[in-house]
Write a protein that holds these residues in place. Structure first.
Motif: not given
Length: 306
Positions: A77-104
């Motif tokens: 999971i860690k590498k995917i989170l780092l990837f999403l942050k790198d893409v520009g998903v803000e820290d406080n949006k990571l939770g809501p993002f993964l709630t909608k798309n856990p498959y990533i």
């Protein structure tokens, strides 16, 4: 609402190979009906909860609960989170993002990077990609071929330039993730049933992309009222297509009030002309005082008579 709902089966829109990858892991037998019961035993789930992932929502998504139980936070999971942050998903949006798309979290990192590289190759800027991914959480589950086909579809079907096609999907990224059938149907409705010319449809969609995913019934009812009752010609509707995003009730109440006052003048060559924009976008108070030249009380009293 079209925005946040994944495909009816969350796997339906993913290619066969990708779907197999997601389900291939051995599944933990679910003795319990809720993921919450696993949080104490699973460091992964505890960390996801800490990030702001809503497990009660995740478990409503097909096979998402089992997927999370098979993943290791540090390893997967860690590498995917780092990837999403790198893409520009803000820290406080990571939770809501993964709630909608856990498959990533079950996707192959290289595949994800390839999809972002593809968008960059199409000259989408970093902040534009961040915005698209945040607003259409399923975007990165789709293969490069599919993204490419989609961009091609909107470019060709609407006859838009490359730049305008990009602009369209930046503003409504779910055009890349949703089904194409409703979009094709809406384009047909605009042309065949509502009688717009191709160049008018191009302009309407470019100004108001939401029309492509609006309810057909609503589109037809709104058009019928504007065109057949208020007498607004096609070329005026093309100039102010945002009127199709307004509630029909609001259009009707305001038009009837103006007609009652003898002020319903929508012809731009006339001195007392009222634009469709003024008709629908102003708050009631401003509409009354500036457009209808009446008081809110007058408007409220009038509405009671309807």
């Amino acid at each position: 609402d079209w925005d946040d709902i994944p495909p009816s089966s969350a796997l339906e829109e993913i290619s066969e190979e990708e779907a197999v990858q997601i389900i291939a892991e051995p599944l933990v037998p679910l003795q319990s009906s809720t993921l919450r019961d696993y949080v104490d035993h699973s460091e992964t789930l505890a960390k996801l909860v800490h990030l702001g992932v809503d497990l009660s929502q995740v478990e409503k998504r097909q096979k998402a609960g089992q997927l999370l139980l098979t993943l290791d936070f540090e390893k997967d999971i860690k590498k995917i989170l780092l990837f999403l942050k790198d893409v520009g998903v803000e820290d406080n949006k990571l939770g809501p993002f993964l709630t909608k798309n856990p498959y990533i979290l079950g996707e192959d990192l290289e595949a994800l990077e390839t999809r972002v590289a593809y968008l960059k190759s199409k000259k989408f800027g970093k902040s534009e990609i961040a915005q698209m991914v945040s607003r259409a959480p399923y975007l990165l589950l789709f293969s490069v071929e599919r993204l490419d086909n989609r961009l091609g579809f909107f470019k060709n079907e609407l006859g838009l330039s490359v730049k305008k096609t990009k602009d369209l999907v930046i503003r409504l990224p779910r055009l890349l993730t949703g089904k194409l059938e409703p979009v094709k149907e809406n384009l047909q409705v605009c042309q065949i049933e509502l009688g717009f010319q191709r160049n008018e449809i191009q302009e309407i969609v470019y100004k108001t992309p939401k029309i492509l995913t609006a309810s057909k019934k609503r589109l037809k009812q709104t058009f019928d009222y504007l065109h057949n009752i208020m007498g607004i010609p096609h070329h005026m509707l093309t100039r102010f297509p945002q009127v199709f995003n307004s509630k029909l009730l609001r259009i009707r109440e305001r038009h009837m009030f103006l007609a009652f006052l003898g002020r319903a003048q929508y012809d731009p060559t006339q001195p007392s002309y009222i634009s469709l924009d003024q008709l629908v976008s102003l708050p009631d108070e401003v509409f009354c005082t500036e457009i209808a030249k009446a008081s809110m009380q007058d408007f409220e009293n009038f509405l009671k008579t309807l």
